[in-house]
Design an enzyme around this catalytic site. Sequence first.
Site, PDB file in Angstrom:
ATOM      1  N   HIS A 152     -22.210  -1.113  14.093  1.00 16.28           N
ATOM      2  CA  HIS A 152     -21.707  -2.204  14.933  1.00 16.28           C
ATOM      3  C   HIS A 152     -22.736  -2.558  16.004  1.00 16.28           C
ATOM      4  O   HIS A 152     -23.068  -3.738  16.203  1.00 16.28           O
ATOM      5  CB  HIS A 152     -20.387  -1.770  15.575  1.00 16.28           C
ATOM      6  CG  HIS A 152     -19.859  -2.708  16.615  1.00 16.28           C
ATOM      7  ND1 HIS A 152     -18.794  -3.558  16.386  1.00 16.28           N
ATOM      8  CD2 HIS A 152     -20.225  -2.907  17.912  1.00 16.28           C
ATOM      9  CE1 HIS A 152     -18.550  -4.256  17.478  1.00 16.28           C
ATOM     10  NE2 HIS A 152     -19.402  -3.877  18.428  1.00 16.28           N
ATOM     11  N   GLU A 153     -23.244  -1.551  16.695  1.00 17.57           N
ATOM     12  CA  GLU A 153     -24.211  -1.807  17.772  1.00 17.57           C
ATOM     13  C   GLU A 153     -25.520  -2.368  17.234  1.00 17.57           C
ATOM     14  O   GLU A 153     -26.141  -3.242  17.855  1.00 17.57           O
ATOM     15  CB  GLU A 153     -24.455  -0.536  18.578  1.00 17.57           C
ATOM     16  CG  GLU A 153     -23.217   0.019  19.278  1.00 17.57           C
ATOM     17  CD  GLU A 153     -22.530  -1.011  20.163  1.00 17.57           C
ATOM     18  OE1 GLU A 153     -23.225  -1.919  20.677  1.00 17.57           O
ATOM     19  OE2 GLU A 153     -21.300  -0.944  20.325  1.00 17.57           O
ATOM     20  N   GLU A 207     -17.818  -9.898  18.566  1.00 18.71           N
ATOM     21  CA  GLU A 207     -17.308  -8.558  18.245  1.00 18.71           C
ATOM     22  C   GLU A 207     -16.841  -8.495  16.798  1.00 18.71           C
ATOM     23  O   GLU A 207     -17.080  -7.507  16.101  1.00 18.71           O
ATOM     24  CB  GLU A 207     -16.172  -8.171  19.197  1.00 18.71           C
ATOM     25  CG  GLU A 207     -16.618  -7.906  20.624  1.00 18.71           C
ATOM     26  CD  GLU A 207     -17.661  -6.802  20.697  1.00 18.71           C
ATOM     27  OE1 GLU A 207     -17.496  -5.749  20.050  1.00 18.71           O
ATOM     28  OE2 GLU A 207     -18.663  -7.005  21.416  1.00 18.71           O
TER      29      GLU A 207
END
Length: 290
Positions: free
Chosen positions: A133-134, A208
């Site tokens: 995700h990051e 996100e």
Amino acid sequence: MGLAMWLRTGLLMAILTGLLMGIGYIFGGPNLALIMFVFSMFFNFITYWYSDRIVLGWYRARVVDEYEAPELYSIVRGLAERAGLPTPRVAIIPTETPNAFATGRDPEHAVVAVTQGLLKILDRDELEGVLGHELTHVKNRDMLIGTLAAAMAGAIIQLAYWARWIAIFGGFGGDRDDGENVLAAILVAVLAPIAAMLIQAAISRSREFLADEGGARISGKPQALASALMKIDTAVRYRPLKNGNPATAHMFIINPFRGLGLATLFSTHPPTEARIERLRKIAEEMGIYF
């Protein structure tokens, strides 16, 4: 950096510049407004160039090498290779509240930071999902706009703090009478924190969702990322981060300040349940069921 990123970055810089010049004009007229303009240009450059150091410093995060965190580095390196990215630096934040974020002005200067608490509650698969995700944020260059927004919102909150003291001591004086100065200081003290939260909320929630999808596909483990989000969300409800800067809430994978004052008024993240549901659909597309 794409056109959309440049536009968003420029908009945030313009917001900060306009705010500083407006406050300068209120308290000191055109001369102080000009000084604020020069200061804002300097501040924007410093924030851009040293974005990683600024945010890591706020959280006392320590960059570690491969010998100190071999498993963490192994995961980050493997995921970065799959994502077609240079291996970012890795930092550990000394807090038990589980969370993670990415920062840096571009992929070549990126840092992925995780908390000690995150390393304790996640298994390897879940950690891969979070780090994926990051790294997606890094690949999409979301971390620069996030760091700029955090720094700008932090500056606004600091201005509110100064304005509170200005109101207490009767303003700056000058051409305006004391009553007008005090009223202006009170308005800044009340409205500036709200403006800071609005800057956070201006960071699109869709980033996100995109990072979740990227993390699921890079790691190949959407179910593990969903499990990690659930664990982090639950932990934050019971142990929110108390010593950080709420202006940075949007940078984390889950808002770490949940339940603290103004942080509850402006949502910086999509609902965790909605994120998990999307991950279920992504998993089905990948032929994975959970």
